[in-house]
Motif scaffolding. Structure first.
Motif, short mmCIF file in Angstrom:
data_model
loop_
_atom_site.label_atom_id
_atom_site.label_comp_id
_atom_site.label_asym_id
_atom_site.label_seq_id
_atom_site.Cartn_x
_atom_site.Cartn_y
_atom_site.Cartn_z
N ASN A 184 0.79 -1.23 0.00
CA ASN A 184 0.00 0.00 0.00
C ASN A 184 0.82 1.28 0.00
O ASN A 184 0.34 2.31 -0.44
CB ASN A 184 -0.95 0.01 1.20
N HIS A 185 2.04 1.22 0.53
CA HIS A 185 2.80 2.46 0.68
C HIS A 185 4.30 2.19 0.69
O HIS A 185 4.72 1.05 0.83
CB HIS A 185 2.39 3.19 1.97
N THR A 186 5.07 3.27 0.58
CA THR A 186 6.52 3.14 0.72
C THR A 186 6.97 4.13 1.78
O THR A 186 6.21 5.00 2.19
CB THR A 186 7.27 3.50 -0.59
N VAL A 226 -6.05 6.41 10.89
CA VAL A 226 -5.57 5.11 11.38
C VAL A 226 -4.79 5.27 12.68
O VAL A 226 -4.96 4.49 13.63
CB VAL A 226 -4.69 4.41 10.31
N PHE A 227 -3.94 6.27 12.73
CA PHE A 227 -3.18 6.53 13.96
C PHE A 227 -3.51 7.94 14.46
O PHE A 227 -2.71 8.87 14.31
CB PHE A 227 -1.66 6.43 13.70
N PRO A 228 -4.71 8.12 15.03
CA PRO A 228 -5.16 9.49 15.37
C PRO A 228 -4.25 10.21 16.35
O PRO A 228 -4.11 11.44 16.28
CB PRO A 228 -6.55 9.27 15.97
N VAL A 248 -1.67 7.83 4.82
CA VAL A 248 -2.76 7.32 5.65
C VAL A 248 -2.23 6.79 6.99
O VAL A 248 -2.85 6.99 8.03
CB VAL A 248 -3.53 6.22 4.88
N PHE A 249 -1.09 6.15 6.97
CA PHE A 249 -0.55 5.58 8.21
C PHE A 249 0.35 6.65 8.86
O PHE A 249 -0.13 7.73 9.16
CB PHE A 249 0.16 4.25 7.93
N ASN A 250 1.64 6.40 9.00
CA ASN A 250 2.49 7.43 9.60
C ASN A 250 2.84 8.49 8.56
O ASN A 250 2.76 8.23 7.36
CB ASN A 250 3.77 6.79 10.16
N TYR A 252 5.51 9.41 7.46
CA TYR A 252 6.64 9.06 6.59
C TYR A 252 6.30 7.87 5.68
O TYR A 252 7.18 7.33 5.01
CB TYR A 252 7.89 8.75 7.43
N GLN A 253 5.03 7.44 5.67
CA GLN A 253 4.61 6.34 4.78
C GLN A 253 3.71 6.92 3.69
O GLN A 253 2.56 7.29 3.96
CB GLN A 253 3.87 5.27 5.59
N TRP A 254 4.25 7.01 2.48
CA TRP A 254 3.52 7.61 1.36
C TRP A 254 2.67 6.56 0.66
O TRP A 254 3.18 5.53 0.21
CB TRP A 254 4.52 8.22 0.35
N ASP A 285 0.22 -6.55 2.84
CA ASP A 285 -0.07 -5.66 3.97
C ASP A 285 -1.11 -4.59 3.60
O ASP A 285 -1.08 -4.04 2.50
CB ASP A 285 1.25 -4.97 4.37
N ALA A 286 -2.00 -4.33 4.54
CA ALA A 286 -2.94 -3.21 4.46
C ALA A 286 -3.71 -3.16 3.13
O ALA A 286 -3.89 -2.10 2.54
CB ALA A 286 -2.18 -1.89 4.68
N VAL A 287 -4.21 -4.33 2.69
CA VAL A 287 -4.83 -4.39 1.37
C VAL A 287 -6.17 -3.63 1.27
O VAL A 287 -6.60 -3.26 0.17
CB VAL A 287 -5.06 -5.85 0.90
N SER A 520 2.67 2.39 21.46
CA SER A 520 2.67 1.36 22.51
C SER A 520 2.66 -0.07 21.96
O SER A 520 2.81 -1.03 22.72
CB SER A 520 1.48 1.56 23.46
N ARG A 521 2.50 -0.23 20.64
CA ARG A 521 2.55 -1.60 20.10
C ARG A 521 3.90 -2.25 20.36
O ARG A 521 4.03 -3.47 20.38
CB ARG A 521 2.27 -1.60 18.59
N TRP A 522 4.94 -1.39 20.59
CA TRP A 522 6.26 -1.96 20.85
C TRP A 522 6.33 -2.70 22.18
O TRP A 522 7.26 -3.47 22.43
CB TRP A 522 7.34 -0.87 20.79
N HIS A 524 4.62 -5.08 23.01
CA HIS A 524 4.49 -6.52 22.78
C HIS A 524 5.34 -6.98 21.57
O HIS A 524 4.96 -7.90 20.86
CB HIS A 524 3.01 -6.92 22.63
N ARG A 525 6.46 -6.30 21.38
CA ARG A 525 7.39 -6.74 20.32
C ARG A 525 8.77 -6.93 20.96
O ARG A 525 9.73 -6.25 20.61
CB ARG A 525 7.47 -5.68 19.21
N PRO A 526 8.86 -7.85 21.92
CA PRO A 526 10.08 -7.93 22.74
C PRO A 526 11.21 -8.72 22.09
O PRO A 526 11.03 -9.32 21.03
CB PRO A 526 9.58 -8.71 23.96
C1 GLC Z 1 -0.21 -3.20 8.79
C2 GLC Z 1 0.82 -3.66 9.77
C3 GLC Z 1 1.05 -2.59 10.79
C4 GLC Z 1 1.50 -1.33 10.08
C5 GLC Z 1 0.51 -0.94 9.00
C6 GLC Z 1 1.05 0.12 8.11
O1 GLC Z 1 -1.44 -3.03 9.37
O2 GLC Z 1 0.42 -4.85 10.37
O3 GLC Z 1 2.01 -2.97 11.73
O4 GLC Z 1 1.61 -0.28 11.01
O5 GLC Z 1 0.21 -2.04 8.15
O6 GLC Z 1 2.06 -0.41 7.30
#
Ligand code: GLC
Length: 651
Positions: A184-186, A226-228, A248-250, A252-254, A285-287, A520-522, A524-526
């Motif tokens: 979906n993005h780069t 998505v990440f308000p 749409v996401f962070n 830095y994700q175009w 991812d993110a289809v 905070s998702r980190w 649970h990414r230990p």
């Molecule tokens: C997916 C991944 C998630 C990521 C998002 C954006 O939902 O599982 O971790 O933040 O795509 O790439």
């Protein structure tokens, strides 16, 4: 199907390619598959890009991509393709049990994965999903989902040499490999984005780039966030370009612009690149976000499905043994569509995340009741025959409460307060809750939020251990096993999450890392604690109890043909609101029916088996508990299921 227009176009393309390329040997299977799929490929490409002035040129490029990647596919992988064509339902078999992991979290890197594979085999895991390994900018990586170079392995994880050794080793062990393709993005540092920033119009067309806010503002009217908290809005101002970019996401994700046929061909090429590197399964991812349309939520659009169908049809020509997982964490009625509608065989993705089941299981944990779980599962539409669920309890992402308000009402709750209750429960702010989760993406207006946290911490183990409370520890372990008992028997591929089989707790160390501490998702990414993992051999430890019970369930699952996913599940409605009851049956041998009963209450519960027997769902003289091989006492036909426990029963 034979159709004149597409057939004559294919002839022209093949003549053209013959002129351009040296003659190739051993292309028979390629041409058979291309011929069989070409009408579908042409029709989809025409629907999506028929208006494009360079339509024919792009069709040629598409076929050339398929052919070039087929030529570079190894003989070994081509052999697997043929085997899987013969045994085309291979992935529905109950023998597959997966685990998702980060190669630098579970091990140190790709090379270090090798000595760690035996742990997976010991547990019974034979499908490994290695989370994104492509080159990403440090810090702004979204855990690997902000890719800078799709065809390069991030140096933090190793090299292609390490990767190839791992693939060879996995194949020797008969283990499947799943990899991500972030379609979906780069990253904003990807070469395409860099060129776009430099003013290259062709690459600006790879993204959604606008001079001012007029169009972005229209999009924003209907697009959710998505990440308000961390990335509000769906557009980011790029200072050096002096333009707005859709993110749409962070920020830095175009987002990629699939209205541009070149984007489709580039991404297809990347899919085939990883297929040729030896991935058995690709997680797309993110289809849900692939097609953006003003006035819509920009999720689940019809064209997003057409793109996936086209990717599938193309992949079947070059690498038919490779299957797709749809990562679409959307409403249940939408998720099911990612298998493809109006079909028998999956025509988009063969596997889809069962986010509905996951969220409903957690609802049952919090409420100790299964009313919403039963309602939600009952309402999931029947899926296709050649398609399966990926069932999971935890993954690297947060838990979102994806079920509908209408279902919450039917279950007897008020939507807003029920959602708040779930957040309070899992963040440990509800009386009696020992859960230690964190709110993620909180909506300040409604108080609704998603939840981060490791399985064990959400199940109450962390706080039970802190309180040194043996009863609470035992209850938390039971909850962990109950949830695994459900995903291992439901039907589909169970995907465990690394660390969960040894009760890994939340990891706060992300708070010291500036690039992670706002996500905070980190938690649970230990990093896998291998010393703790050693405790799995010490009877009496938490690790021993969880690991050995899960291991046993996995080995039993593999022996039960009724656990293969052939749409062979019946949800059974019983009059005890704490129980989730369903049966699995083997279409060939109907006597091998298995009855699955989960008790989500913190007290023992009873199930009257006679109505099930009367209805013919479960005929028994005596019942065997598959998890310990013992016969069960069914006192007056009323079976007692201990607190937070489950049974797999065979008559
Ligand atoms: C997916 C991944 C998630 C990521 C998002 C954006 O939902 O599982 O971790 O933040 O795509 O790439």
């Amino acid at each position: 199907m034979y159709e004149q227009i597409s057939h004559s176009l294919l002839n022209d393309i093949l003549v053209e390619l013959k002129k351009k390329n040296k003659p190739q040997k051993n292309m028979q299977f390629f041409y058979t598959r291309l011929g069989a799929n070409f009408y579908a490929i042409y029709s989809l490409f025409n629907t999506l890009y028929g208006d494009h002035p360079d339509f024919k040129k792009h069709m040629l490029q598409l076929v050339e991509t398929l052919m070039r990647q087929y030529s570079s596919r190894s003989g070994h992988l081509k052999k697997i393709d043929l085997e899987r064509e013969k045994d085309h339902n291979w992935f529905l078999n109950q023998k597959w049990v997966g685990m998702a992991l980060y190669c630098d979290g579970y091990a140190d890197n790709l090379k270090d994965m090798l000595p760690r594979l035996s742990y997976l085999q010991e547990l019974g895991v034979n499908l490994v999903h290695i989370m994104p390994i492509c080159d990403c900018p440090e810090g702004k990586s979204d855990g690997g989902y902000a890719v800078r170079n799709f065809c390069k392995i991030d140096s933090r994880f190793g090299t292609f040499e390490d990767f190839d050794k791992l693939v060879t080793n996995l194949k020797k062990r008969d283990m499947l490999l799943t990899l991500d393709v972030v379609v979906n993005h780069t990253s904003d540092q990807h070469e395409w984005a860099v060129k776009a920033r430099e003013g290259d119009k062709a690459y600006q067309d790879y993204y959604f780039i606008f001079d001012d806010r007029s169009i972005p503002d229209i999009y924003e009217e209907s697009m959710p966030e998505v990440f308000p908290e961390t990335a509000p809005g769906n557009f980011t101002w790029d200072e050096s370009m002096g333009k707005w970019v859709m993110t749409v996401f962070n920020n830095y994700q175009w987002d990629l612009n699939y209205r541009n046929p070149s984007v489709f061909i580039e991404m297809l090429n990347i899919i085939l690149f990883w297929a040729n590197r030896g991935a058995d399964i690709l997680r797309l991812d993110a289809v849900a976000f692939l097609w953006k349309k003003m006035g819509s939520s920009c999720q689940n659009e019809r064209e997003a499905h057409l793109i996936l169908q086209l990717m599938k049809d193309c992949c079947q020509v070059t690498a038919p043994g490779v299957i797709f997982i749809a990562e679409a964490i959307v409403a249940p009625t939408e998720i099911i569509k990612y298998f493809g509608e109006d079909a028998i065989n999956a025509k988009e993705c063969e596997i889809a995340y069962n986010a509905t089941f996951m969220a409903l299981l957690w609802d049952a944990v919090a409420t100790k009741k299964t009313i919403l779980l039963n309602k939600g599962i009952h309402d999931i539409p029947q899926k296709l025959e050649r398609a399966t669920w990926l069932n999971y309890v935890r993954c690297h992402d947060d838990i979102g409460w994806g079920f509908s308000d209408a279902d919450i009402v039917t279950a007897g709750y008020e939507p807003l307060s029920h959602r708040r209750f779930l957040v309070d429960y899992f963040t440990g702010n509800y009386e009696g809750s020992l859960a230690a989760g964190l709110a993620f993406g909180r909506n300040s207006e409604t108080g609704d939020a998603r939840i981060s946290g490791s399985l064990a911490s959400l199940a109450g183990l962390e706080r039970a251990l802190k309180n040194n409370d043996p009863d609470a520890i035992s209850m938390a372990i039971k909850t962990i096993l109950l949830l695994h008992g459900m995903i291992l028997s439901f039907g589909g591929i169970p995907m465990l999450y690394y660390g969960d089989a040894i009760g890994t707790l939340n990891d706060d160390s992300y708070l010291n890392d500036e690039s992670k501490n706002n996500d905070s998702r980190w938690v649970h990414r230990p990093k896998m604690d291998w010393e703790k993992a050693m405790q799995r051999t010490q009877p009496g430890t938490v690790e021993y109890s969880i690991f050995n019970a899960v291991k046993k369930m996995i080995s039993i699952r593999k022996e039960i043909p009724a656990f293969a996913d052939r749409n062979n599940r019946e949800l059974l409605s019983v009059d005890n609101p704490h129980l989730f009851v369903f049966s699995r049956f083997d279409q060939i041998n109907s006597s091998s029916r298995v009855l699955i009963i989960g008790n989500f209450d913190a007290e023992p519960q009873f199930l009257n088996l006679s109505p099930l027997q009367r209805m013919g769902f479960f005929q028994y003289d005596s019942i065997k508990n598959l998890c310990n091989g013992e016969s069960m006492p069914a006192i007056n036909e009323n079976l007692m299921i201990p607190a937070r426990s489950f049974y797999w029963l065979q008559a």
